[in-house]
Enzyme design. Structure first.
Site, short mmCIF file in Angstrom:
data_model
loop_
_atom_site.label_atom_id
_atom_site.label_comp_id
_atom_site.label_asym_id
_atom_site.label_seq_id
_atom_site.Cartn_x
_atom_site.Cartn_y
_atom_site.Cartn_z
N ARG A 288 0.86 -1.18 0.00
CA ARG A 288 0.00 0.00 0.00
C ARG A 288 0.89 1.23 0.00
O ARG A 288 1.99 1.21 0.59
CB ARG A 288 -0.89 0.02 1.25
CG ARG A 288 -2.00 -1.01 1.24
CD ARG A 288 -3.12 -0.65 0.24
NE ARG A 288 -4.21 -1.60 0.25
CZ ARG A 288 -4.36 -2.60 -0.65
NH1 ARG A 288 -3.50 -2.75 -1.63
NH2 ARG A 288 -5.40 -3.40 -0.58
N HIS B 176 -1.48 0.93 -9.72
CA HIS B 176 -2.14 -0.04 -8.83
C HIS B 176 -2.80 -1.13 -9.67
O HIS B 176 -4.01 -1.37 -9.58
CB HIS B 176 -3.17 0.64 -7.92
CG HIS B 176 -3.51 -0.19 -6.72
ND1 HIS B 176 -3.87 0.33 -5.50
CD2 HIS B 176 -3.55 -1.54 -6.54
CE1 HIS B 176 -4.12 -0.64 -4.63
NE2 HIS B 176 -3.94 -1.79 -5.25
P1 NAP Z 1 -1.84 -12.04 4.14
O1 NAP Z 1 -2.11 -13.41 3.63
O2 NAP Z 1 -2.69 -11.51 5.24
O3 NAP Z 1 -0.30 -11.98 4.58
C1 NAP Z 1 0.22 -10.86 5.25
C2 NAP Z 1 1.65 -11.17 5.67
O4 NAP Z 1 2.19 -9.99 6.27
C3 NAP Z 1 1.74 -12.29 6.72
O5 NAP Z 1 2.88 -13.08 6.48
C4 NAP Z 1 1.90 -11.49 8.03
O6 NAP Z 1 2.59 -12.19 9.06
C5 NAP Z 1 2.74 -10.33 7.54
N1 NAP Z 1 2.65 -9.20 8.48
C6 NAP Z 1 1.57 -8.48 8.85
N2 NAP Z 1 1.91 -7.57 9.78
C7 NAP Z 1 3.24 -7.72 9.99
C8 NAP Z 1 4.17 -7.09 10.85
N3 NAP Z 1 3.81 -6.11 11.69
N4 NAP Z 1 5.44 -7.53 10.82
C9 NAP Z 1 5.82 -8.53 10.01
N5 NAP Z 1 4.99 -9.18 9.17
C10 NAP Z 1 3.71 -8.77 9.16
O7 NAP Z 1 -1.94 -10.98 2.95
P2 NAP Z 1 -1.80 -11.23 1.38
O8 NAP Z 1 -3.04 -11.80 0.83
O9 NAP Z 1 -0.52 -11.96 1.13
O10 NAP Z 1 -1.71 -9.73 0.84
C11 NAP Z 1 -0.73 -8.85 1.35
C12 NAP Z 1 -0.97 -7.42 0.91
O11 NAP Z 1 -0.61 -7.25 -0.46
C13 NAP Z 1 -2.41 -6.92 0.96
O12 NAP Z 1 -2.80 -6.57 2.27
C14 NAP Z 1 -2.33 -5.71 0.06
O13 NAP Z 1 -1.88 -4.60 0.81
C15 NAP Z 1 -1.26 -6.10 -0.96
N6 NAP Z 1 -1.82 -6.42 -2.29
C16 NAP Z 1 -1.61 -5.53 -3.30
C17 NAP Z 1 -2.07 -5.81 -4.58
C18 NAP Z 1 -1.82 -4.87 -5.72
O14 NAP Z 1 -2.50 -4.96 -6.75
N7 NAP Z 1 -0.84 -4.01 -5.62
C19 NAP Z 1 -2.77 -6.98 -4.82
C20 NAP Z 1 -2.97 -7.86 -3.77
C21 NAP Z 1 -2.49 -7.57 -2.50
P3 NAP Z 1 2.00 -13.53 9.72
O15 NAP Z 1 2.16 -14.59 8.64
O16 NAP Z 1 2.86 -13.77 10.89
O17 NAP Z 1 0.56 -13.25 10.03
C1 GLV Z 2 -5.31 -4.92 -4.22
O1 GLV Z 2 -4.72 -3.95 -3.95
C2 GLV Z 2 -5.75 -5.91 -3.27
O2 GLV Z 2 -5.64 -5.66 -2.05
O3 GLV Z 2 -6.24 -6.97 -3.71
#
Ligand code: NAP
Ligand code: GLV
Length: 311
Positions: free
Chosen positions: A226, A274
């Site tokens: 983000r 994005h």
């Molecule tokens: P997720 O499955 O919830 O994984 C989040 C990861 O971040 C987990 O490994 C978590 O640790 C770690 N984390 C959270 N807080 C932390 C902290 N304070 N210190 C260290 N590690 C921390 O999320 P996801 O589905 O992989 O998606 C991640 C993010 O990618 C989304 O929230 C979004 O912001 C971004 N995203 C962007 C796009 C885009 O188009 N640009 C698309 C999709 C997603 P734990 O494993 O220990 O819980």
């Molecule tokens: C995109 O930014 C998502 O969170 O899926």
């Protein structure tokens, strides 16, 4: 069940009309403000909701996002404390994200920016061919997307380091880190830093001067989390000093990026709007159905985020 469509920034019907049409027999989508149906609305589909949006729905039980990240819904001041916030967990999105990130890692590893500049100047010059084994890639966040990214990177031979909040078992070809100390230890070995964190109070501003200074000189940033994770002035300083050689940025604190922003024409910045990857229509439809079923049964929906933790 009635589901209010709530967004300040997107026409959710034009983005996800197919998902809504496919489940219309079970879930009736109504546009916000759904004055005629306010009492019947038990769930909402939301992305960047207006600040007062959820105050209109006295019987609201769950709000689904249209993405992996739930930060913009969690930040809405009118979100009642008892309402579940559900994110979309979509393997197809994780696969596309992995491809996107891999491309940017290789863009850096194979010096494609230099080749483009050479072509423009009609310069025929071979460049040092670096093996993937020499380019360490660190993932901030090892969740559903980070794990998929790690699989693809390790398959090509890149050494992968992964940082998460909690310690977790990892495949033998990955090295895991957690906590503040773990972050600094990992960054000292990092050439390419990929941000895949959710936006929470702990992670806001994490891509800052200290993080860049801790990385290997000449490193590269891939920012797909983000916009608020990044301290933009610190990135510009790190690019200027050469501590970072470049950055691929997909997300920004203000979107769309203002026309006068320096990133538009910065020679070391590769920008996308994005657009790393949306969730699929099928995943959204399945999430809405699973949420409606859970709400009807009085249960917590699958993939409801931990509101205290912020993701
Ligand atoms: P997720 O499955 O919830 O994984 C989040 C990861 O971040 C987990 O490994 C978590 O640790 C770690 N984390 C959270 N807080 C932390 C902290 N304070 N210190 C260290 N590690 C921390 O999320 P996801 O589905 O992989 O998606 C991640 C993010 O990618 C989304 O929230 C979004 O912001 C971004 N995203 C962007 C796009 C885009 O188009 N640009 C698309 C999709 C997603 P734990 O494993 O220990 O819980
Ligand atoms: C995109 O930014 C998502 O969170 O899926």
């Amino acid at each position: 069940m009635h589901c209010a469509l709530v967004s300040r920034t997107l026409d959710l019907r034009s983005y996800f009309g197919k998902a809504l049409d496919g489940i219309a027999e079970h879930i009736q989508a109504v546009d916000h403000p759904a004055d005629d149906h306010a009492e019947q609305v038990q769930m909402a589909l939301a992305w960047h909701p207006p600040a007062d949006a959820f105050a209109s729905y006295p019987n609201l039980k769950a709000v689904c996002t249209i993405g992996a990240g739930a930060d913009n819904v969690l930040a809405c001041p009118s979100l009642p404390p008892h309402v579940d916030v559900v994110r979309v967990v979509d393997p197809a999105q994780a696969e596309m994200m992995a491809g996107f990130i891999l491309w940017h890692v290789i863009w850096h590893q194979r010096r494609f920016a230099s080749f483009m500049a050479q072509q423009k100047a009609k310069i025929w010059k071979r460049l040092d061919q670096r093996r993937p084994q020499t380019v360490s890639v660190a993932l901030l966040g090892y969740g559903q997307i980070g794990q998929r990214v790690a699989e693809e990177l390790t398959a090509l031979g890149f050494p992968v380091l992964a940082w998460s909040r909690t310690q977790k078992p990892l495949p033998a070809n990955l090295r895991g880190f957690h906590g503040r100390d773990g972050l600094l230890t990992m960054l000292a070995e990092t050439e390419v830093l990929v941000n895949l964190l959710p936006l929470t109070p702990e992670t806001r501003g994490i891509l800052n001067r200290d993080a860049f200074a801790a990385m290997r000189p000449g490193g590269y940033l891939i920012q797909v989390g983000r916009g608020e994770h990044l301290v933009e002035a610190d990135l510009l300083a790190a690019l200027q000093s050469g501590q970072l050689s470049g950055a691929s940025l997909d997300v920004f604190a203000v979107e769309p990026l203002p026309q006068d922003h320096v990133f538009w024409h910065h020679p070391q910045v590769f920008m996308t709007p994005h657009d790393a990857c949306d969730i699929s229509v099928d995943a959204l439809a399945a999430t809405l159905m699973a949420t409606a079923t859970a709400v009807q049964a009085g249960e917590r929906p699958p993939h409801a985020v931990d509101r205290q933790r912020g993701y």
